[in-house]
Design a protein around this motif. Structure first.
Motif, short mmCIF file in Angstrom:
data_model
loop_
_atom_site.label_atom_id
_atom_site.label_comp_id
_atom_site.label_asym_id
_atom_site.label_seq_id
_atom_site.Cartn_x
_atom_site.Cartn_y
_atom_site.Cartn_z
N TYR A 164 0.87 -1.17 0.00
CA TYR A 164 0.00 0.00 0.00
C TYR A 164 0.91 1.23 0.00
CZ TYR A 164 -3.23 -3.48 1.88
OH TYR A 164 -3.99 -4.60 2.07
N LEU A 165 0.65 2.15 -0.92
CA LEU A 165 1.48 3.35 -1.01
C LEU A 165 0.61 4.60 -0.94
CD1 LEU A 165 3.70 2.40 -4.10
CD2 LEU A 165 4.25 2.04 -1.68
N LYS A 166 1.12 5.58 -0.22
CA LYS A 166 0.51 6.89 -0.22
C LYS A 166 1.42 7.75 -1.10
CE LYS A 166 -2.74 9.42 1.81
NZ LYS A 166 -3.49 9.46 0.56
N VAL A 167 0.80 8.43 -2.09
CA VAL A 167 1.59 9.22 -3.03
C VAL A 167 1.12 10.66 -2.99
CG1 VAL A 167 2.30 9.47 -5.45
CG2 VAL A 167 1.82 7.20 -4.53
N CYS A 168 2.07 11.58 -2.82
CA CYS A 168 1.73 13.00 -2.81
C CYS A 168 2.65 13.73 -3.78
CB CYS A 168 1.89 13.55 -1.39
SG CYS A 168 1.36 15.26 -1.26
N GLU A 169 2.07 14.32 -4.81
CA GLU A 169 2.83 15.05 -5.83
C GLU A 169 4.02 14.26 -6.35
OE1 GLU A 169 3.65 18.86 -4.16
OE2 GLU A 169 1.54 19.44 -4.12
N GLY A 170 3.74 13.01 -6.68
CA GLY A 170 4.77 12.19 -7.31
C GLY A 170 5.78 11.58 -6.36
#
Ligand code: ZN
Length: 154
Positions: free
Chosen positions: A44-50
């Motif tokens: 599971y990944l949280k991605v913020c602005e790349g």
């Protein structure tokens, strides 16, 4: 001596996995399985602005697959998606005999190099990394399909 150290690092990650669990608001996720060994990893990944801002994993399987997943979860946070894909390629290269990737948060990665001597277990070591690649590529495809629209607001 080095082999002993590698074994210790792998067992430590297996017994006390880092970043274990689900991310209910994950932006990207993928599941990988290695039927030969019975390994099962979900990332599971949280991605913020790349940039990957959080990583968690669940699953079960052999010590190498689960330790690799734990090492990965430490290694990818703070990296851009491109850097994460580069890291996957570097780890795949390492398992084929290439150099050990170096850099911040990568200290424990060298422990996986010891698995090279056991060709049947290389799949175990690479499972989490292949799963990471799948999660990132799927996320990127989704972004391209919805320019300017984040999954949260879509
Ligand atoms: Zn395995």
């Amino acid at each position: 001596m080095l082999e002993e150290l590698y074994r210790e690092i792998i067992l430590d990650h297996y017994r006390s996995p880092r970043n274990r669990g689900e991310l209910s608001d994950a932006d990207a996720r993928a599941r990988g399985r290695n039927p030969v060994c019975g390994d099962d990893v979900t990332l599971y990944l949280k991605v913020c602005e790349g940039t990957i801002t959080a990583a968690r994993s669940t699953g079960n399987g052999c010590a190498i697959s689960q330790a690799s997943s734990s090492i990965l979860s430490q290694a990818v946070v703070g990296r851009s998606l491109e850097e994460a894909l580069g890291l996957v390629a570097a780890v795949e290269g390492m398992m084929r005999g290439g150099p050990v990737p170096e850099g911040p948060q990568l200290d424990d990665l060298a422990a996986l190099e010891g698995v090279r001597k056991f060709p049947a277990r290389i799949k175990c070591a690479l499972l989490a990394w292949e799963t990471l690649k799948e999660a990132v590529l799927e996320y990127q495809q989704r972004q391209e399909g919805n320019p300017g629209v984040s999954p949260a607001s879509a």
